[in-house]
Design an enzyme around this catalytic site. Structure first.
Site, PDB file in Angstrom:
ATOM      1  N   ASP A  16       0.836  -1.207   0.000  1.00  0.00           N
ATOM      2  CA  ASP A  16       0.000   0.000   0.000  1.00  0.00           C
ATOM      3  C   ASP A  16       0.871   1.258   0.000  1.00  0.00           C
ATOM      4  O   ASP A  16       1.982   1.256   0.524  1.00  0.00           O
ATOM      5  CB  ASP A  16      -0.912  -0.032   1.242  1.00  0.00           C
ATOM      6  CG  ASP A  16      -2.092   0.918   1.100  1.00  0.00           C
ATOM      7  OD1 ASP A  16      -2.338   1.425  -0.002  1.00  0.00           O
ATOM      8  OD2 ASP A  16      -2.769   1.158   2.125  1.00  0.00           O
ATOM      9  N   ASN A  64     -11.063  -2.736  -5.166  1.00  0.00           N
ATOM     10  CA  ASN A  64     -10.367  -1.703  -5.939  1.00  0.00           C
ATOM     11  C   ASN A  64     -11.099  -1.329  -7.236  1.00  0.00           C
ATOM     12  O   ASN A  64     -10.769  -0.330  -7.883  1.00  0.00           O
ATOM     13  CB  ASN A  64      -8.922  -2.122  -6.263  1.00  0.00           C
ATOM     14  CG  ASN A  64      -7.986  -2.053  -5.063  1.00  0.00           C
ATOM     15  OD1 ASN A  64      -7.062  -2.848  -4.927  1.00  0.00           O
ATOM     16  ND2 ASN A  64      -8.208  -1.084  -4.166  1.00  0.00           N
TER      17      ASN A  64
HETATM   18  C1  IPE Z   1      -5.292  -2.776  -0.157  1.00  0.00           C
HETATM   19  O1  IPE Z   1      -4.996  -1.436  -0.310  1.00  0.00           O
HETATM   20  C2  IPE Z   1      -5.303  -3.449  -1.500  1.00  0.00           C
HETATM   21  C3  IPE Z   1      -4.008  -3.580  -2.152  1.00  0.00           C
HETATM   22  C4  IPE Z   1      -2.854  -3.238  -1.644  1.00  0.00           C
HETATM   23  C5  IPE Z   1      -4.039  -4.168  -3.467  1.00  0.00           C
HETATM   24  P1  IPE Z   1      -6.145  -0.335  -0.431  1.00  0.00           P
HETATM   25  O2  IPE Z   1      -5.456   0.961  -0.623  1.00  0.00           O
HETATM   26  O3  IPE Z   1      -7.126  -0.728  -1.467  1.00  0.00           O
HETATM   27  O4  IPE Z   1      -6.841  -0.445   0.985  1.00  0.00           O
HETATM   28  P2  IPE Z   1      -7.756   0.591   1.766  1.00  0.00           P
HETATM   29  O5  IPE Z   1      -8.811   1.067   0.811  1.00  0.00           O
HETATM   30  O6  IPE Z   1      -6.884   1.726   2.201  1.00  0.00           O
HETATM   31  O7  IPE Z   1      -8.300  -0.168   2.934  1.00  0.00           O
HETATM   32  C1  IPE Z   2      -1.504   0.406  -3.412  1.00  0.00           C
HETATM   33  O1  IPE Z   2      -1.346   1.799  -3.465  1.00  0.00           O
HETATM   34  C2  IPE Z   2      -1.752  -0.168  -4.780  1.00  0.00           C
HETATM   35  C3  IPE Z   2      -3.136  -0.664  -4.996  1.00  0.00           C
HETATM   36  C4  IPE Z   2      -4.090  -0.681  -4.110  1.00  0.00           C
HETATM   37  C5  IPE Z   2      -3.431  -1.162  -6.312  1.00  0.00           C
HETATM   38  P1  IPE Z   2      -2.581   2.771  -3.371  1.00  0.00           P
HETATM   39  O2  IPE Z   2      -3.019   3.125  -4.757  1.00  0.00           O
HETATM   40  O3  IPE Z   2      -3.651   2.230  -2.511  1.00  0.00           O
HETATM   41  O4  IPE Z   2      -1.891   4.033  -2.702  1.00  0.00           O
HETATM   42  P2  IPE Z   2      -2.495   4.974  -1.586  1.00  0.00           P
HETATM   43  O5  IPE Z   2      -3.019   4.113  -0.489  1.00  0.00           O
HETATM   44  O6  IPE Z   2      -3.584   5.783  -2.211  1.00  0.00           O
HETATM   45  O7  IPE Z   2      -1.333   5.808  -1.144  1.00  0.00           O
HETATM   46 MG    MG Z   3      -4.100   2.397  -0.552  1.00  0.00          MG
END
Ligand code: IPE
Ligand code: IPE
Ligand code: MG
Length: 236
Positions: A16, A64
């Site tokens: 993340d 997602n």
């Molecule tokens: C979890 O991260 C999913 C992945 C890393 C693929 P998210 O960014 O989607 O999680 P939330 O929404 O902050 O809980």
């Molecule tokens: C994790 O990074 C990747 C996926 C969930 C695909 P994020 O896109 O969730 O990055 P943040 O949480 O917005 O920083």
């Molecule tokens: Mg995230």
């Protein structure tokens, strides 16, 4: 020298923080995801060299899909590129690819690439890389429950004979060893629907480091912390 895995066979990472990494640098989100793929490439190599047997990575959750269409399209584009560019390295380095989650619902060309990569690496046994795509633990458990209900309806099993192993085996991770260590980057203290069943007795490790910055040193720190834990599994 001490075992660099500290006995961890199976580790999983909630990768993340790509978006926040980009924001901090005043770059477009897509570039954060691109750097995130580079971090994946590096950590797959490092995990193999360290002697980790299974590395499970949360790449795209079933939730997602609620992101803007252009971001989803960027992520799917990066996934296509990653499979195409890294498959040869998996073959050479003994990495077996596995996918958990309902990946068959992804675009047809991606499903084809994944099936091909799984097939080409199926005999590899140095490390298993399990990538979670369109994965949600609740969806995974729902699919297992449906499968058990079908077997019961067909008279193949008695409901009161169903045991914990039956359920574990029906999950997407069925053939994998137990999850030892679950890591989440970027400072969020939640599981976001990842490996809820499998994490029953996993050690948890949270770091503020954003995913694109997660490197060999960070992994070593997480493993060291794992090594310092006293795992009791309910005993004393
Ligand atoms: C979890 O991260 C999913 C992945 C890393 C693929 P998210 O960014 O989607 O999680 P939330 O929404 O902050 O809980
Ligand atoms: C994790 O990074 C990747 C996926 C969930 C695909 P994020 O896109 O969730 O990055 P943040 O949480 O917005 O920083
Ligand atoms: Mg995230």
């Amino acid at each position: 020298m001490a075992d660099p895995t500290y006995g961890a066979r199976h580790i999983a990472i909630i990768m993340d923080g790509n978006g926040r990494w980009a924001k901090k640098k005043h770059l477009p989100r897509a570039l954060g995801h691109k750097k995130g793929v580079e971090a994946v490439r590096n950590i797959v190599r490092v995990a193999g060299e360290t002697g980790i047997k299974v590395l499970t990575l949360y790449a795209f959750s079933s939730e997602n899909w609620s992101r803007p269409a252009d971001e989803i399209s960027d992520l799917m584009g990066l996934l296509r590129q990653y499979i195409q560019s890294d498959i040869e390295e998996f073959v050479e380095n003994g990495v077996r690819l596995k996918v958990i989650g309902n990946y068959k619902a992804l675009d047809r060309d991606i499903v084809g690439m994944i099936d091909n990569a799984i097939e080409r690496t199926s005999k590899n046994d140095r490390m298993t890389l399990a990538v979670a795509l369109n994965y949600g633990a609740q969806d995974e458990m729902l699919r297992a429950v449906q499968s058990i209900a079908m077997s019961a309806k067909a008279g193949e099993i008695e409901p009161d004979q169903i045991n914990i192993n039956d359920i574990s085996n029906l999950l997407d991770t069925g053939e994998l060893p137990p999850l030892d260590l679950l890591i989440r980057t970027s400072g969020e203290l939640r599981l976001s629907n990842f490996l809820l069943w499998q994490a029953a007795y996993s050690e948890l490790y949270f770091t503020d480091t954003l995913w694109p910055d997660f490197d060999k040193r960070e992994l070593q720190k997480a493993l060291k912390s794992f090594g310092d834990r006293d795992r009791r599994f309910g005993g004393r």
